[in-house]
Every structure is written in structure tokens, then in C-alpha cells.
Design a protein around this motif. Structure first.
Motif, mmCIF file in Angstrom:
data_model
loop_
_atom_site.group_PDB
_atom_site.id
_atom_site.type_symbol
_atom_site.label_atom_id
_atom_site.label_comp_id
_atom_site.label_asym_id
_atom_site.label_seq_id
_atom_site.Cartn_x
_atom_site.Cartn_y
_atom_site.Cartn_z
ATOM 1 N N TRP A 73 0.832 -1.195 0.000
ATOM 2 C CA TRP A 73 0.000 0.000 0.000
ATOM 3 C C TRP A 73 0.872 1.253 0.000
ATOM 4 N N SER A 74 0.321 2.337 -0.554
ATOM 5 C CA SER A 74 1.032 3.615 -0.543
ATOM 6 C C SER A 74 0.560 4.488 0.616
ATOM 7 N N ASN A 75 -0.544 4.090 1.263
ATOM 8 C CA ASN A 75 -1.072 4.818 2.408
ATOM 9 C C ASN A 75 -1.663 3.789 3.364
ATOM 10 N N PHE A 76 -1.048 3.644 4.518
ATOM 11 C CA PHE A 76 -1.489 2.621 5.467
ATOM 12 C C PHE A 76 -2.937 2.809 5.878
ATOM 13 N N LYS A 77 -3.328 4.050 6.148
ATOM 14 C CA LYS A 77 -4.699 4.303 6.610
ATOM 15 C C LYS A 77 -5.717 3.769 5.616
ATOM 16 N N GLY A 78 -5.411 3.830 4.340
ATOM 17 C CA GLY A 78 -6.315 3.328 3.316
ATOM 18 C C GLY A 78 -6.390 1.810 3.252
ATOM 19 N N ALA A 79 -5.399 1.139 3.826
ATOM 20 C CA ALA A 79 -5.365 -0.329 3.800
ATOM 21 C C ALA A 79 -6.135 -0.947 4.965
ATOM 22 N N VAL A 80 -6.486 -0.144 5.946
ATOM 23 C CA VAL A 80 -7.156 -0.652 7.149
ATOM 24 C C VAL A 80 -8.633 -0.907 6.853
ATOM 25 N N GLN A 81 -9.073 -2.111 7.162
ATOM 26 C CA GLN A 81 -10.462 -2.501 6.936
ATOM 27 C C GLN A 81 -11.266 -2.353 8.221
ATOM 28 N N GLY A 82 -12.508 -2.000 8.095
ATOM 29 C CA GLY A 82 -13.401 -1.896 9.246
ATOM 30 C C GLY A 82 -13.355 -0.516 9.875
ATOM 31 N N HIS A 83 -14.512 0.070 10.054
ATOM 32 C CA HIS A 83 -14.596 1.442 10.577
ATOM 33 C C HIS A 83 -14.070 1.561 11.999
ATOM 34 N N LYS A 84 -14.398 0.598 12.844
ATOM 35 C CA LYS A 84 -13.977 0.672 14.241
ATOM 36 C C LYS A 84 -12.458 0.667 14.366
ATOM 37 N N ARG A 85 -11.796 -0.255 13.652
ATOM 38 C CA ARG A 85 -10.328 -0.322 13.674
ATOM 39 C C ARG A 85 -9.728 0.932 13.041
ATOM 40 N N HIS A 86 -10.277 1.350 11.909
ATOM 41 C CA HIS A 86 -9.771 2.537 11.223
ATOM 42 C C HIS A 86 -9.854 3.756 12.135
ATOM 43 N N ASP A 87 -10.978 3.926 12.811
ATOM 44 C CA ASP A 87 -11.147 5.073 13.708
ATOM 45 C C ASP A 87 -10.159 5.019 14.867
ATOM 46 N N ALA A 88 -9.929 3.838 15.422
ATOM 47 C CA ALA A 88 -8.960 3.699 16.514
ATOM 48 C C ALA A 88 -7.558 4.054 16.027
ATOM 49 N N TYR A 89 -7.189 3.554 14.858
ATOM 50 C CA TYR A 89 -5.868 3.863 14.304
ATOM 51 C C TYR A 89 -5.733 5.356 14.024
ATOM 52 N N MET A 90 -6.809 5.980 13.564
ATOM 53 C CA MET A 90 -6.759 7.421 13.297
ATOM 54 C C MET A 90 -6.542 8.202 14.589
ATOM 55 N N ASN A 91 -7.087 7.722 15.692
ATOM 56 C CA ASN A 91 -6.837 8.384 16.976
ATOM 57 C C ASN A 91 -5.353 8.336 17.331
ATOM 58 N N VAL A 92 -4.709 7.205 17.065
ATOM 59 C CA VAL A 92 -3.266 7.102 17.295
ATOM 60 C C VAL A 92 -2.529 8.042 16.349
ATOM 61 N N TRP A 93 -2.930 8.071 15.087
ATOM 62 C CA TRP A 93 -2.294 8.956 14.101
ATOM 63 C C TRP A 93 -2.388 10.409 14.565
ATOM 64 N N ARG A 94 -3.575 10.825 15.021
ATOM 65 C CA ARG A 94 -3.772 12.203 15.479
ATOM 66 C C ARG A 94 -2.893 12.519 16.691
ATOM 67 N N ALA A 95 -2.814 11.586 17.627
ATOM 68 C CA ALA A 95 -1.988 11.805 18.817
ATOM 69 C C ALA A 95 -0.527 11.978 18.436
ATOM 70 N N MET A 96 -0.036 11.163 17.518
ATOM 71 C CA MET A 96 1.360 11.263 17.101
ATOM 72 C C MET A 96 1.600 12.515 16.251
ATOM 73 N N TYR A 97 0.601 12.882 15.447
ATOM 74 C CA TYR A 97 0.709 14.123 14.660
ATOM 75 C C TYR A 97 0.803 15.322 15.587
ATOM 76 N N ALA A 98 0.071 15.282 16.698
ATOM 77 C CA ALA A 98 0.058 16.408 17.643
ATOM 78 C C ALA A 98 1.418 16.632 18.286
ATOM 79 N N ILE A 99 2.243 15.594 18.405
ATOM 80 C CA ILE A 99 3.562 15.771 19.033
ATOM 81 C C ILE A 99 4.690 15.855 18.014
ATOM 82 N N GLN A 100 4.332 15.868 16.744
ATOM 83 C CA GLN A 100 5.348 15.973 15.685
ATOM 84 C C GLN A 100 6.110 17.295 15.821
ATOM 85 N N ASP A 101 7.414 17.246 15.601
ATOM 86 C CA ASP A 101 8.217 18.460 15.598
ATOM 87 C C ASP A 101 7.699 19.416 14.544
ATOM 88 N N ARG A 102 7.579 20.643 14.899
ATOM 89 C CA ARG A 102 7.084 21.648 13.952
ATOM 90 C C ARG A 102 8.230 22.492 13.459
#
Length: 102
Positions: A73-102
Motif C-alpha cells: 500500500w502507498s497509504n497505510f490508513k487506506g489499507a485498514v479494513q473496518g470502521h472501528k479499527r480505522h477510527d482507533a488507528y486514526m486516533n493514534v495517528w492524530r496523537a502522534m501528529y500532535a507531538i510531531q516536531d514543527r
């Protein structure tokens, strides 16, 4: 080690006294078996992860190797099946994005 795959989320740790065996843990029924089909999975052992299995270090290494070699896959988020799992993974993505060096 947390491992996020399109079809499973597992945590892999080495328990005291173990050297060649790792403990693979999961929160969702079937996540361990989707990665380690031959694993003997125990449930409800009074820990924060509901499911766990002891897996050889070599088997864990082989699965990680196979996952990397089979990555397509070229985008992991797009490879995730199921809304519940996708939403949980997106919460992790958002948390890590929030602490990314700016």
C-alpha cells in the motif's frame, strides 16, 4: 513493541525469564490468530490485554519480515479494513501528529 497491521494490532514484549519466547498481546479477538494462526491464545488472564500468546522470537521475526516483504500500500490508513479499527488507528495517528516536531 506495538505493531499496527491492516487486520490486527498486537503488542509484543519479552517477559522476565523468557529468551526465545515473546508474549504477543491483543485487545481484539482474532488479532493474534490473524498474524500467528498456530498460536495458542489465552483470554481473560486479569491483565489489561484481554488476549495473549507465547510465540517464538523466530516466528515473530519471520512475520515482521513477511509483512515488510508483502507491503503493497502507498497509504497505510487506506489499507485498514473496518470502521472501528480505522477510527482507533486514526486516533493514534492524530496523537502522534500532535507531538510531531514543527
Amino acid at each position: 513493541m506495538w505493531i499496527f497491521l491492516p487486520e490486527s494490532f498486537i503488542s509484543v514484549v519479552q517477559k522476565p525469564g523468557d529468551t526465545d519466547t515473546l508474549t504477543v498481546r491483543a485487545r481484539i479477538k482474532g488479532d493474534i490468530e490473524s498474524v500467528f494462526p498456530d498460536a495458542y491464545v489465552e483470554a481473560d488472564k486479569g491483565t489489561d490485554y484481554k488476549y495473549r500468546a507465547r510465540v517464538s522470537r523466530q516466528a515473530v521475526a519471520q512475520v515482521l519480515y513477511d509483512q515488510v516483504m508483502g507491503l503493497h500500500w502507498s497509504n497505510f490508513k487506506g489499507a485498514v479494513q473496518g470502521h472501528k479499527r480505522h477510527d482507533a488507528y486514526m486516533n493514534v495517528w492524530r496523537a502522534m501528529y500532535a507531538i510531531q516536531d514543527r
